[in-house]
Write a protein that holds these residues in place. Sequence first.
Motif, PDB file in Angstrom:
ATOM      1  N   ALA A  40       0.846  -1.183   0.000  1.00 48.51           N
ATOM      2  CA  ALA A  40       0.000   0.000   0.000  1.00 48.51           C
ATOM      3  C   ALA A  40       0.887   1.240   0.000  1.00 48.51           C
ATOM      4  O   ALA A  40       2.053   1.175   0.418  1.00 48.51           O
ATOM      5  N   PRO A  41       0.375   2.377  -0.425  1.00 51.13           N
ATOM      6  CA  PRO A  41       1.180   3.605  -0.451  1.00 51.13           C
ATOM      7  C   PRO A  41       1.753   3.927   0.926  1.00 51.13           C
ATOM      8  O   PRO A  41       1.027   3.910   1.927  1.00 51.13           O
ATOM      9  N   GLY A  42       3.048   4.173   0.964  1.00 46.30           N
ATOM     10  CA  GLY A  42       3.700   4.533   2.207  1.00 46.30           C
ATOM     11  C   GLY A  42       3.963   3.382   3.152  1.00 46.30           C
ATOM     12  O   GLY A  42       4.425   3.594   4.279  1.00 46.30           O
ATOM     13  N   LYS A  43       3.673   2.161   2.717  1.00 44.28           N
ATOM     14  CA  LYS A  43       3.866   0.997   3.583  1.00 44.28           C
ATOM     15  C   LYS A  43       4.819   0.012   2.945  1.00 44.28           C
ATOM     16  O   LYS A  43       5.068   0.039   1.737  1.00 44.28           O
ATOM     17  N   GLN A  44       5.359  -0.873   3.769  1.00 47.37           N
ATOM     18  CA  GLN A  44       6.236  -1.913   3.259  1.00 47.37           C
ATOM     19  C   GLN A  44       5.433  -3.018   2.586  1.00 47.37           C
ATOM     20  O   GLN A  44       4.257  -3.233   2.890  1.00 47.37           O
ATOM     21  N   ARG A  45       6.107  -3.696   1.683  1.00 54.31           N
ATOM     22  CA  ARG A  45       5.481  -4.854   1.048  1.00 54.31           C
ATOM     23  C   ARG A  45       5.289  -5.941   2.095  1.00 54.31           C
ATOM     24  O   ARG A  45       6.187  -6.210   2.900  1.00 54.31           O
ATOM     25  N   GLU A  46       4.120  -6.575   2.094  1.00 53.48           N
ATOM     26  CA  GLU A  46       3.813  -7.594   3.085  1.00 53.48           C
ATOM     27  C   GLU A  46       3.262  -8.854   2.423  1.00 53.48           C
ATOM     28  O   GLU A  46       2.612  -8.797   1.368  1.00 53.48           O
ATOM     29  N   LEU A  47       3.504  -9.979   3.078  1.00 55.37           N
ATOM     30  CA  LEU A  47       2.979 -11.244   2.600  1.00 55.37           C
ATOM     31  C   LEU A  47       1.476 -11.283   2.813  1.00 55.37           C
ATOM     32  O   LEU A  47       0.983 -10.955   3.894  1.00 55.37           O
ATOM     33  N   VAL A  48       0.757 -11.708   1.786  1.00 52.17           N
ATOM     34  CA  VAL A  48      -0.685 -11.914   1.888  1.00 52.17           C
ATOM     35  C   VAL A  48      -0.976 -13.400   2.069  1.00 52.17           C
ATOM     36  O   VAL A  48      -1.676 -13.801   2.996  1.00 52.17           O
ATOM     37  N   ALA A  49      -0.436 -14.218   1.180  1.00 52.30           N
ATOM     38  CA  ALA A  49      -0.676 -15.661   1.242  1.00 52.30           C
ATOM     39  C   ALA A  49       0.394 -16.369   0.436  1.00 52.30           C
ATOM     40  O   ALA A  49       0.916 -15.818  -0.538  1.00 52.30           O
ATOM     41  N   ALA A  50       0.693 -17.598   0.834  1.00 55.24           N
ATOM     42  CA  ALA A  50       1.691 -18.385   0.120  1.00 55.24           C
ATOM     43  C   ALA A  50       1.261 -19.835   0.110  1.00 55.24           C
ATOM     44  O   ALA A  50       0.568 -20.305   1.023  1.00 55.24           O
ATOM     45  N   ILE A  51       1.705 -20.543  -0.937  1.00 49.28           N
ATOM     46  CA  ILE A  51       1.369 -21.963  -1.054  1.00 49.28           C
ATOM     47  C   ILE A  51       2.581 -22.684  -1.620  1.00 49.28           C
ATOM     48  O   ILE A  51       2.976 -22.473  -2.768  1.00 49.28           O
ATOM     49  N   PRO A  52       3.195 -23.543  -0.844  1.00 50.60           N
ATOM     50  CA  PRO A  52       4.329 -24.319  -1.344  1.00 50.60           C
ATOM     51  C   PRO A  52       3.842 -25.473  -2.211  1.00 50.60           C
ATOM     52  O   PRO A  52       2.654 -25.787  -2.223  1.00 50.60           O
ATOM     53  N   SER A  53       4.772 -26.098  -2.886  1.00 52.25           N
ATOM     54  CA  SER A  53       4.388 -27.137  -3.837  1.00 52.25           C
ATOM     55  C   SER A  53       3.769 -28.340  -3.141  1.00 52.25           C
ATOM     56  O   SER A  53       2.929 -29.019  -3.700  1.00 52.25           O
ATOM     57  N   GLY A  54       4.197 -28.590  -1.934  1.00 55.47           N
ATOM     58  CA  GLY A  54       3.674 -29.772  -1.274  1.00 55.47           C
ATOM     59  C   GLY A  54       3.268 -29.579   0.162  1.00 55.47           C
ATOM     60  O   GLY A  54       3.129 -30.552   0.907  1.00 55.47           O
ATOM     61  N   GLY A  55       3.054 -28.338   0.567  1.00 58.09           N
ATOM     62  CA  GLY A  55       2.742 -28.095   1.961  1.00 58.09           C
ATOM     63  C   GLY A  55       1.457 -27.336   2.153  1.00 58.09           C
ATOM     64  O   GLY A  55       0.653 -27.198   1.230  1.00 58.09           O
ATOM     65  N   SER A  56       1.280 -26.844   3.349  1.00 54.88           N
ATOM     66  CA  SER A  56       0.048 -26.147   3.674  1.00 54.88           C
ATOM     67  C   SER A  56       0.166 -24.666   3.356  1.00 54.88           C
ATOM     68  O   SER A  56       1.253 -24.104   3.299  1.00 54.88           O
ATOM     69  N   THR A  57      -0.976 -24.036   3.196  1.00 56.72           N
ATOM     70  CA  THR A  57      -1.019 -22.619   2.866  1.00 56.72           C
ATOM     71  C   THR A  57      -0.729 -21.761   4.088  1.00 56.72           C
ATOM     72  O   THR A  57      -0.847 -22.209   5.228  1.00 56.72           O
ATOM     73  N   ASN A  58      -0.360 -20.529   3.813  1.00 63.45           N
ATOM     74  CA  ASN A  58      -0.024 -19.582   4.870  1.00 63.45           C
ATOM     75  C   ASN A  58      -0.678 -18.252   4.535  1.00 63.45           C
ATOM     76  O   ASN A  58      -0.571 -17.792   3.384  1.00 63.45           O
ATOM     77  N   TYR A  59      -1.341 -17.641   5.518  1.00 57.90           N
ATOM     78  CA  TYR A  59      -2.055 -16.389   5.288  1.00 57.90           C
ATOM     79  C   TYR A  59      -1.663 -15.341   6.318  1.00 57.90           C
ATOM     80  O   TYR A  59      -1.398 -15.665   7.478  1.00 57.90           O
ATOM     81  N   ALA A  60      -1.693 -14.100   5.887  1.00 56.04           N
ATOM     82  CA  ALA A  60      -1.583 -13.005   6.847  1.00 56.04           C
ATOM     83  C   ALA A  60      -2.843 -12.992   7.699  1.00 56.04           C
ATOM     84  O   ALA A  60      -3.938 -13.317   7.215  1.00 56.04           O
ATOM     85  N   ASP A  61      -2.692 -12.633   8.967  1.00 56.83           N
ATOM     86  CA  ASP A  61      -3.843 -12.611   9.865  1.00 56.83           C
ATOM     87  C   ASP A  61      -4.960 -11.718   9.339  1.00 56.83           C
ATOM     88  O   ASP A  61      -6.142 -12.005   9.530  1.00 56.83           O
ATOM     89  N   SER A  62      -4.579 -10.645   8.683  1.00 55.64           N
ATOM     90  CA  SER A  62      -5.567  -9.666   8.228  1.00 55.64           C
ATOM     91  C   SER A  62      -6.477 -10.184   7.117  1.00 55.64           C
ATOM     92  O   SER A  62      -7.526  -9.583   6.844  1.00 55.64           O
TER      93      SER A  62
END
Length: 116
Positions: A40-62
């Motif tokens: 977002a403007p004026g903010k650092q880049r942040e992780l939203v969600a990720a999915i590895p090839s063989g693992g579980s997904t990961n989400y930002a709390d927000s």
Amino acid sequence: QVQLVESGGGLVQAGGSLRLSCVASGSTFSINVMGWYRQAPGKQRELVAAIPSGGSTNYADSVKGRFTISRDNAKNTVYLQMNSLKPEDTAVYYCHAQTYQRHNYWGQGTQVTVSS
């Protein structure tokens, strides 16, 4: 080398939905993790969600409970389904890929704007 191309951003009212797509090309066999970041403007880049090839997904709390990340390995595509969007979700969303050798690649970004 891996190339990433995003699509699906746009303008939506609060409470609405959007689906982002990211197609990978090049050395796709080397990709381990795919995901989405946002800035977002004026903010650092942040992780939203990720999915590895063989693992579980990961989400930002927000975004937990509102966003869903999925991956179609046959199409070399990762998706981000965004529901119940809020004005604070407004940002440039970037597709990200990390290879098994831990090389990082980024898409060009797609703008998501949520109006109140």
